[in-house]
Design a protein around this motif. Structure first.
Motif, PDB file in Angstrom:
ATOM      1  N   LYS A   2       0.839  -1.200   0.000  1.00  0.00           N
ATOM      2  CA  LYS A   2       0.000   0.000   0.000  1.00  0.00           C
ATOM      3  C   LYS A   2       0.873   1.249   0.000  1.00  0.00           C
ATOM      4  O   LYS A   2       0.552   2.252  -0.621  1.00  0.00           O
ATOM      5  CB  LYS A   2      -0.902   0.004   1.226  1.00  0.00           C
ATOM      6  N   THR A 220      -9.808   3.920   4.877  1.00  0.00           N
ATOM      7  CA  THR A 220      -9.383   2.747   4.124  1.00  0.00           C
ATOM      8  C   THR A 220      -8.613   1.828   5.069  1.00  0.00           C
ATOM      9  O   THR A 220      -8.295   2.218   6.196  1.00  0.00           O
ATOM     10  CB  THR A 220      -8.439   3.124   2.981  1.00  0.00           C
ATOM     11  N   ALA A 221      -8.302   0.651   4.592  1.00  0.00           N
ATOM     12  CA  ALA A 221      -7.567  -0.303   5.419  1.00  0.00           C
ATOM     13  C   ALA A 221      -6.074  -0.004   5.410  1.00  0.00           C
ATOM     14  O   ALA A 221      -5.258  -0.855   5.701  1.00  0.00           O
ATOM     15  CB  ALA A 221      -7.830  -1.718   4.924  1.00  0.00           C
ATOM     16  N   THR A 368      -9.941  15.341  10.721  1.00  0.00           N
ATOM     17  CA  THR A 368     -11.115  16.031  10.193  1.00  0.00           C
ATOM     18  C   THR A 368     -11.081  17.525  10.431  1.00  0.00           C
ATOM     19  O   THR A 368     -11.952  18.245   9.974  1.00  0.00           O
ATOM     20  CB  THR A 368     -12.389  15.466  10.822  1.00  0.00           C
TER      21      THR A 368
ATOM     22  N   LEU B  52     -13.354   9.110  12.142  1.00  0.00           N
ATOM     23  CA  LEU B  52     -12.809  10.385  11.674  1.00  0.00           C
ATOM     24  C   LEU B  52     -12.765  11.408  12.800  1.00  0.00           C
ATOM     25  O   LEU B  52     -11.967  12.337  12.790  1.00  0.00           O
ATOM     26  CB  LEU B  52     -13.642  10.934  10.517  1.00  0.00           C
ATOM     27  N   PRO B  72      -6.908  -0.331  11.151  1.00  0.00           N
ATOM     28  CA  PRO B  72      -7.187  -0.139   9.723  1.00  0.00           C
ATOM     29  C   PRO B  72      -7.982  -1.295   9.113  1.00  0.00           C
ATOM     30  O   PRO B  72      -8.812  -1.075   8.223  1.00  0.00           O
ATOM     31  CB  PRO B  72      -5.791  -0.050   9.109  1.00  0.00           C
ATOM     32  N   LYS B  73      -7.722  -2.514   9.596  1.00  0.00           N
ATOM     33  CA  LYS B  73      -8.391  -3.701   9.046  1.00  0.00           C
ATOM     34  C   LYS B  73      -9.915  -3.546   9.017  1.00  0.00           C
ATOM     35  O   LYS B  73     -10.593  -4.057   8.130  1.00  0.00           O
ATOM     36  CB  LYS B  73      -8.011  -4.901   9.921  1.00  0.00           C
ATOM     37  N   PHE B  75     -11.720  -1.230   8.178  1.00  0.00           N
ATOM     38  CA  PHE B  75     -12.282  -0.528   7.023  1.00  0.00           C
ATOM     39  C   PHE B  75     -12.413  -1.399   5.785  1.00  0.00           C
ATOM     40  O   PHE B  75     -12.970  -0.967   4.788  1.00  0.00           O
ATOM     41  CB  PHE B  75     -11.458   0.732   6.723  1.00  0.00           C
ATOM     42  N   ASN B  76     -11.899  -2.624   5.866  1.00  0.00           N
ATOM     43  CA  ASN B  76     -12.173  -3.558   4.771  1.00  0.00           C
ATOM     44  C   ASN B  76     -13.663  -3.849   4.669  1.00  0.00           C
ATOM     45  O   ASN B  76     -14.174  -4.172   3.614  1.00  0.00           O
ATOM     46  CB  ASN B  76     -11.403  -4.861   5.000  1.00  0.00           C
ATOM     47  N   MET B  80     -17.599   4.445   2.995  1.00  0.00           N
ATOM     48  CA  MET B  80     -18.112   5.730   3.456  1.00  0.00           C
ATOM     49  C   MET B  80     -18.156   6.739   2.319  1.00  0.00           C
ATOM     50  O   MET B  80     -17.159   7.021   1.671  1.00  0.00           O
ATOM     51  CB  MET B  80     -17.226   6.265   4.588  1.00  0.00           C
ATOM     52  N   TYR B 100      -7.543   4.041  -5.032  1.00  0.00           N
ATOM     53  CA  TYR B 100      -8.284   3.787  -3.792  1.00  0.00           C
ATOM     54  C   TYR B 100      -8.466   2.288  -3.538  1.00  0.00           C
ATOM     55  O   TYR B 100      -8.374   1.835  -2.403  1.00  0.00           O
ATOM     56  CB  TYR B 100      -9.649   4.476  -3.874  1.00  0.00           C
ATOM     57  N   LYS B 102      -6.565  -0.036  -4.107  1.00  0.00           N
ATOM     58  CA  LYS B 102      -5.345  -0.713  -3.649  1.00  0.00           C
ATOM     59  C   LYS B 102      -5.135  -0.551  -2.153  1.00  0.00           C
ATOM     60  O   LYS B 102      -4.234  -1.136  -1.580  1.00  0.00           O
ATOM     61  CB  LYS B 102      -4.144  -0.142  -4.396  1.00  0.00           C
ATOM     62  N   LEU B 103      -5.949   0.270  -1.521  1.00  0.00           N
ATOM     63  CA  LEU B 103      -5.759   0.511  -0.093  1.00  0.00           C
ATOM     64  C   LEU B 103      -6.550  -0.482   0.763  1.00  0.00           C
ATOM     65  O   LEU B 103      -6.613  -0.345   1.972  1.00  0.00           O
ATOM     66  CB  LEU B 103      -6.172   1.947   0.251  1.00  0.00           C
ATOM     67  N   PHE B 104      -7.180  -1.457   0.098  1.00  0.00           N
ATOM     68  CA  PHE B 104      -7.941  -2.467   0.850  1.00  0.00           C
ATOM     69  C   PHE B 104      -7.322  -3.851   0.652  1.00  0.00           C
ATOM     70  O   PHE B 104      -6.624  -4.090  -0.331  1.00  0.00           O
ATOM     71  CB  PHE B 104      -9.402  -2.472   0.379  1.00  0.00           C
ATOM     72  N   ASP B 105      -7.615  -4.717   1.604  1.00  0.00           N
ATOM     73  CA  ASP B 105      -7.062  -6.071   1.524  1.00  0.00           C
ATOM     74  C   ASP B 105      -8.084  -7.067   0.987  1.00  0.00           C
ATOM     75  O   ASP B 105      -7.838  -8.256   0.973  1.00  0.00           O
ATOM     76  CB  ASP B 105      -6.612  -6.544   2.917  1.00  0.00           C
TER      77      ASP B 105
END
Ligand code: ATP
Ligand code: MG
Lengths: 369, 284
Positions: A2, A220-221, A368, B52, B72-73, B75-76, B80, B100, B102-105
């Motif tokens: 990432k 995001t993750a 934010t 946020l 972070p995991k 958010f898989n 939003m 965008y 690519k930012l997820f698993d």
């Protein structure tokens, strides 16, 4: 992974923005100035105006003495301007001096005054010994004034002999010095290379804040530190690029590029982390401007110490740009102090990491805002 | 899917709460509507749920994760869509999505397909800096479902869109819900809420006034209204009267006696009218 994708995206963004081109353009501009406007070595010969108030005989002997020292073994008749009129003068150039023989004492005084150069009247005293009358500017140091005083108390011959007997040997046999042009490069590397990151990364962050994309990243993750680090990565690439643009054409293969890379990366990392931290306190570039300007001023001060060798107070040495300047200088020198370079790099890496950790925390919390 | 208990939030870190003692639960597969006028605290609540904004006080769990310690995991599983569109203006629509995803698993959706879905076909390679407001908004919306989220947060998904496109968006939301996606929908558009939501919460000044299904609300509050068109001094006039409120009933009787009635319909109260009745406030 990432991190890599973020980095590629940041590169793309940078290549479509204009800060990137500003830095490259600056590097090219600096290169052009260094190559075409800055001489290899600055004029370092001292100019002296001398008026000989001597009988013809002594005058001839004296002029012959100077002529022997002239690099061409002869003088040049030149015209120089005094008070809007042209006067004739004999011009000699020796290894370390430019000497003008002026016929009128009044002209000599005016010249010395107007051109801020040394003027001297040489005459015979009652005992038929040479006597020197100096016209100084008034700001010379006491030491220099004393030197002029004693240098003629003694017989010139004894003084010359003493000087000749003094053996001057360089400390290291292979110690190399930089030309005046090369000597400017550490300043370029420090400011256009390493420290520019501070301002540009702040500008990038404010662009992102304005677009709100940090928020999108936050859901995001992927982690915030990856976002921040990918930005720093872009800054480091730009700083390496702009540094090589200046360095390669001027110094060729002489510098140790591995060490250069190390110092550029560590100091650039430090500067960008600091920029991130500063930017985290403000919403837009206008608000941050005052703080950034202040940092800029403070960071520039060590330049003065670098250029003027005699001025080197301790508080200036504490400013981060000081060790960076001298670190880069060591890299350019043939036998630079590798230890010093490594120490400076390590120092900036450690401080950079600490700043980065603090920034990361702040960005996590204030996304934010 | 979402559990919120006694949530408070103050932007100024004092007792000036933007969100006050809010508690609710959203179950798997439902569309939960968060309704309220501007400044009610809808976005604030949603931003806390998505990490946020920092959780100050209260207990919140989202998609099985405790919001106190966000990883972070999490958010898989979450998508939003933002109230204010936020895309990279120097990247094209497609580049925005390509980056965008690519930012997820997890398995992600095809950007071209998403762009087509929100009516941005043909604009894939245009820089979003040249997009209109509505186009950016649609891109932001499309982006939010790129990771096939189980839980989908939508903050004003149809605001500022023309009716045709808003209706498209509405259909997409319905479709996703049919596939089992849980949806947290923030809006002040009552028609959308009425049509989509299984349950709605009315929020005003940071406090939830009521939570129920639109159907129940109508049974409870939706007394019949009468819409009358009549002629007065040669002009056609339209008025609505409640059949419950006394003064309205009297006026209606008066009207029938004195004027020539053109049309007279009974109609059900809208969610908006119920909102006004319950909270005493308009939805603007
Ligand atoms: N960043 C902020 N700093 C300080 N106060 C804020 C901030 N964001 C929102 N507020 C305040 O918190 C309250 C709730 O705002 P919020 O954005 O949650 O409302 P909303 O229901 O989403 O309204 P809208 O329908 O206009 O989007 C408002 O009084 C607003 O002024
Ligand atoms: Mg809102």
């Amino acid at each position: 992974m990432k991190l890599w994708f973020s980095f590629i995206k940041e590169l793309k963004l940078a290549s479509r923005g204009f800060y990137f081109y500003i830095e490259i353009f600056m590097a090219l501009l600096i290169l052009a100035v260094l190559l075409f406007a800055v001489p290899e070595n600055f004029e370092s010969k001292q100019t002296e105006y001398i008026h000989l108030n001597l009988p013809e005989m002594n005058k001839k002997i004296y002029l012959q003495k100077i002529k022997k020292m002239d690099i061409n073994g002869s003088f040049e008749e030149v015209e120089i301007e005094v008070d809007n009129k042209l006067i004739q003068s004999k011009f000699y150039e020796t290894e370390d001096k430019k000497i003008y023989i002026i016929n009128e004492k009044d002209d000599l005084i005016k010249l010395a005054d107007k051109n801020r150069k040394l003027g001297a009247v040489i005459k015979l005293n009652k005992n038929n010994k040479l006597e020197y009358e100096y016209y100084l500017q008034g700001y010379e140091s006491k030491r220099l004034k004393n030197l002029y005083l004693i240098s003629h108390i003694e017989d010139t011959d004894t003084l010359i002999k003493a000087l000749e007997n003094q053996d001057v040997r360089p400390l290291e046999a292979d110690y190399d010095t930089l030309t005046d042009r090369e000597n400017i490069i550490p300043i370029v590397l420090t400011f256009n290379g390493a420290l520019m990151g501070l301002f540009i990364i702040a500008a990038y962050i404010f662009l992102d804040k304005q677009e709100g994309v940090i928020k999108a990243y936050a859901v995001t993750a992927s982690s915030v530190w990856q976002y921040l680090l990918s930005k720093i990565g872009v800054l480091l690439v730009t700083s390496i690029l702009s540094s090589l643009i200046v360095l390669l054409p001027i110094m060729g293969t002489q510098p140790n590029y591995l060490l250069l890379l190390l110092l550029l990366l560590t100091t650039g990392f430090f500067a960008s982390s600091l920029g991130l931290l500063i930017a985290s306190f403000y919403d837009n570039i206008m608000q941050a401007f005052g703080t950034i300007y202040l940092f800029m001023l403070v960071i520039i001060i060590p330049n003065i110490a670098y250029i003027i060798p005699g001025w080197d107070p301790i508080w200036v040495k504490i400013l981060p740009s000081y060790p960076i300047l001298y670190g880069f200088k060591e890299i350019l020198l043939k036998n630079g102090d590798i230890n010093y370079i490594l120490k400076v790099s390590l120092g900036f890496l450690v401080v950079g990491l600490i700043l980065f950790a603090i920034s990361n925390r702040r960005y996590k919390k204030t996304l934010t805002v | 899917m979402i559990k919120v208990k006694n949530l408070y939030h103050s932007y100024s870190n004092d007792d000036n709460y933007a969100v006050k003692d809010v508690s609710f639960e959203v179950t798997k597969g439902e569309i939960f509507g968060f309704l309220g006028p501007s400044g009610a605290g809808k976005s604030t609540t949603q931003n806390i749920l998505t990490g946020l904004l920092e959780l100050q006080k209260g207990e919140v769990s989202v998609a099985g994760y405790d919001i106190k310690k966000i990883i972070p995991k999490m958010f898989n599983k979450i998508g939003m869509s933002f109230e204010q569109s936020n895309v990279y203006s120097k990247l094209t629509a497609k580049e925005n999505l390509e980056f965008y995803r690519k930012l997820f698993d997890v398995k992600t959706r095809n950007p071209d397909e998403l762009l087509r879905l929100v009516g941005l076909k043909g604009k894939e390679n245009k820089k979003t800096g040249d997009f209109s407001k509505g186009m950016k908004h649609r891109l932001t919306f499309a982006r939010s479902m790129i990771n096939n989220p189980e839980l989908w947060f939508l903050d004003e998904p149809t605001t500022g869109l023309d009716p045709a496109i808003a209706s498209e968006i509405k259909n997409i939301i319905k479709e996703q819900n049919d596939k089992g996606v849980t949806i947290f929908l923030t809006t002040h558009n009552m028609y959308i809420a009425e049509e989509l939501c299984n349950r709605v919460a009315f929020i005003i000044d940071g406090e939830i006034k009521l939570i129920d299904s639109p159907k129940n609300l109508k049974l409870q509050y939706g007394d019949k209204l009468v819409e009358v068109e009549y002629i007065e001094n040669g002009n056609l006039i339209q008025e609505t009267f409640s059949t419950v409120i006394k003064s309205d009933k009297k006026k209606l009787q008066n009207l029938i006696g004195k004027h020539e009635i053109q049309t007279m319909h009974t109609k059900e109260a809208t969610l908006e009218e119920i909102f006004i009745k319950v909270t005493g406030r308009r939805l603007v």
